[in-house]
Structures are given as structure tokens and as C-alpha cells.
Design a protein around this motif. Sequence first.
Motif, mmCIF file in Angstrom:
data_model
loop_
_atom_site.group_PDB
_atom_site.id
_atom_site.type_symbol
_atom_site.label_atom_id
_atom_site.label_comp_id
_atom_site.label_asym_id
_atom_site.label_seq_id
_atom_site.Cartn_x
_atom_site.Cartn_y
_atom_site.Cartn_z
ATOM 1 N N ILE A 145 0.855 -1.192 0.000
ATOM 2 C CA ILE A 145 0.000 0.000 0.000
ATOM 3 C C ILE A 145 0.891 1.242 0.000
ATOM 4 O O ILE A 145 1.758 1.396 0.864
ATOM 5 N N ARG A 201 -21.611 -5.487 -5.708
ATOM 6 C CA ARG A 201 -20.971 -4.268 -6.193
ATOM 7 C C ARG A 201 -20.591 -4.486 -7.663
ATOM 8 O O ARG A 201 -20.114 -5.562 -8.015
ATOM 9 N N ASN A 215 -1.554 -12.092 2.316
ATOM 10 C CA ASN A 215 -1.009 -10.812 1.910
ATOM 11 C C ASN A 215 -0.596 -10.924 0.441
ATOM 12 O O ASN A 215 0.278 -11.726 0.097
HETATM 13 C C1 LIG Z 1 -11.740 -1.433 -0.848
HETATM 14 S S1 LIG Z 1 -11.614 -3.089 -0.293
HETATM 15 C C2 LIG Z 1 -12.257 -3.941 -1.702
HETATM 16 C C3 LIG Z 1 -13.173 -5.059 -1.328
HETATM 17 C C4 LIG Z 1 -13.825 -5.807 -2.499
HETATM 18 N N1 LIG Z 1 -12.846 -6.446 -3.324
HETATM 19 C C5 LIG Z 1 -14.709 -4.911 -3.317
HETATM 20 O O1 LIG Z 1 -14.346 -4.561 -4.444
HETATM 21 O O2 LIG Z 1 -15.774 -4.534 -2.827
HETATM 22 C C6 LIG Z 1 -9.851 -3.391 -0.417
HETATM 23 C C7 LIG Z 1 -9.406 -4.607 0.381
HETATM 24 O O3 LIG Z 1 -8.066 -4.935 -0.002
HETATM 25 C C8 LIG Z 1 -7.386 -5.414 1.137
HETATM 26 N N2 LIG Z 1 -5.922 -5.313 0.932
HETATM 27 C C9 LIG Z 1 -5.154 -4.205 0.861
HETATM 28 N N3 LIG Z 1 -3.852 -4.533 0.722
HETATM 29 C C10 LIG Z 1 -3.812 -5.888 0.685
HETATM 30 C C11 LIG Z 1 -2.743 -6.836 0.562
HETATM 31 N N4 LIG Z 1 -1.465 -6.456 0.451
HETATM 32 N N5 LIG Z 1 -3.061 -8.147 0.565
HETATM 33 C C12 LIG Z 1 -4.351 -8.553 0.686
HETATM 34 N N6 LIG Z 1 -5.396 -7.711 0.818
HETATM 35 C C13 LIG Z 1 -5.122 -6.392 0.809
HETATM 36 C C14 LIG Z 1 -7.890 -4.510 2.253
HETATM 37 O O4 LIG Z 1 -7.710 -5.094 3.529
HETATM 38 C C15 LIG Z 1 -9.364 -4.349 1.859
HETATM 39 O O5 LIG Z 1 -10.191 -5.255 2.551
#
Ligand SMILES: C[S@@+](CC[C@H](N)C(=O)[O-])C[C@H]1O[C@@H](n2cnc3c(N)ncnc32)[C@H](O)[C@@H]1O
Length: 275
Positions: free
Chosen positions: A23, A81, A205
Motif C-alpha cells: 500500500i 458491487r 497478503n
Molecule cells: C476497498 S476493499 C475492496 C473489497 C472488495 N474487493 C470490493 O471490491 O468490494 C480493499 C481490500 O483490499 C485489502 N488489501 C489491501 N492490501 C492488501 C494486501 N497487500 N493483501 C491482501 N489484501 C489487501 C484490504 O484489507 C481491503 O479489505
Amino acid sequence: MQLELSERDYTDFSNLIYEKCGIYLHKGKRELLRARLAKVLRKHDFASVREYYSHLVGDQTGKELIQLLDSISTNLTFFFREPKHFDFLTNIAIPKLIRAKRVGAGKRLNLWCAGCSSGEEAYSIGITLLEKLSDSNLREVSILATDISTRMLNVAIRGVYGEEKVEKISYELRRRYFQKGVKNWEGFYRVKPALREAIEFRRLNLVEPFPFNTPFDIIFCRNVMIYFDKPTQEKLVNRFYNVLSKEGYFLIGHSESLTGIGHSFRYVQPSIYAK
Ligand SMILES: C[S@@+](CC[C@H](N)C(=O)[O-])C[C@H]1O[C@@H](n2cnc3c(N)ncnc32)[C@H](O)[C@@H]1O
């Protein structure tokens, strides 16, 4: 008193977050970082940002970092969504993959919802599949749903949502896949076991090596890569390509694009790619 975040604090924390989960907190996110750190510090009684930083990098269990990432990540999501993706699953992807793989004749359809947040996306995929497949095929499908945030995964695993979250799901689907709460649970809906059991939720991750080599037939990674910079996106997109089956599909968010990223996917329609 407002928490002070020096230039050095900002650089150290944003580098650590970038390194650990991809991120990228650009300068415009400095206020967000400050606010989230203030919250963590208040909760854990650290005397200063530096003390918290030292604790974080020294923590061998990785638990502190998970908590920080939990507080930094944006988790907005909702059921169905970007509905065009679910129409695509129903009308094109699932029928085509069933034919190609002869699901029901010993082959399995594997889906991955990467970055599933609190579960709404994975359950929407599950409902779409359960609606489309006949009972005899259900055993032949598996849905893996992953996220970096343990807090969000716990919500997903629990599968209990407030009325305002499910109200856009049609009455019919709500009745088939959710149990309406009564008494103390008035105003809540719980995912029914058949849907809950169709999905495996796991912490993963995305910037770390994938702990599997099963090819997936459909990968959803929507509204996750927007938080990563281009090099991280490119690496990840190519790793998704490598774990996608020959006939598979890769879906990203409608506001995202693979423009400017080196990849081998074939464009199908906006935000949908094939191998
Ligand atoms: C905005 S949400 C999107 C949720 C869903 N995919 C949607 O489109 O409604 C972004 C998600 O990505 C996850 N995320 C961010 N960085 C990540 C990483 N390095 N590995 C796995 N998940 C990650 C966050 O924890 C969060 O739950």
C-alpha cells in the motif's frame, strides 16, 4: 492534544507499510496516516510515535503489524458491487467454464476472491454460483476468499450483516441465502450454512508469495490494486496470470485498468480479462 507526525515518522511508517503490504501512502495520505496512528496510540498507551515504531519493527510475531495494516486499509465493499460482473459470471463465464472443464465429470471449478474485505463480494460470488449450478455440481466448486485484514476476515467468517447492507439484495435471494434475525438479532441477517460453507476465508497478503499452486478459473481482485503503485500492480497482475487456468478470467474494479502495465492478458470487456 493532536498527534504530531514529523517528516521522518511519515517516511518511516509509509516505507514500512509499502514494504510489507504494497500500500503506497502518497503525501496526500499523510493526514489519514496521522489520524489512524493517533487512534492506535490512544488504544495501546504508547508514549510517542517513535516508541510505537520501535515496538512495531521489533515485534517478531508480526501481530502488531497486522493490527496497523488493519487500521490503514480501506475496506469499503458491498453486496453485488459492480453488478455487470455478476451478469458476466452468470451468462458467460460459468457456462463456458463448465463446458470447457466438464464440471460434474470429475473436474472442479476454482474461484478466488482476492481482497474480499468483510465478505460481501465473496458471498455475492457464492450466491451467483449457487444460483447457476445444479445441486449435483455444487461439490465441484470451491471459492477461496482472502484478505490481509484479520479484522475484516472475522466479519466475513461470522457472516452477519445489518439490514442496510442486505437491503439491495432481491427479496428472493435474501430469503434463500440469509436467515433473518429475531429478538436480540432483529435488524440483522445471517448467511445460511450452504452459502457459508461454499467459501473458505483465509488471510493472505498479496505482496507475499502465494501459498498454493492450484490454477484458478476466475480471479476477482477488485478495488484492491488501486492502493498499490504501478510496479507492485504489475508484479501482482503477472502472478495472477500465472495462477489462472488456460480458459480463466481475471476481473478488476471498474475504476481500475491494466493500462501502462506489462501483462499477457487478453482484453474481454472493461475490467474483464482472459488468459
Ligand atoms: C476497498 S476493499 C475492496 C473489497 C472488495 N474487493 C470490493 O471490491 O468490494 C480493499 C481490500 O483490499 C485489502 N488489501 C489491501 N492490501 C492488501 C494486501 N497487500 N493483501 C491482501 N489484501 C489487501 C484490504 O484489507 C481491503 O479489505
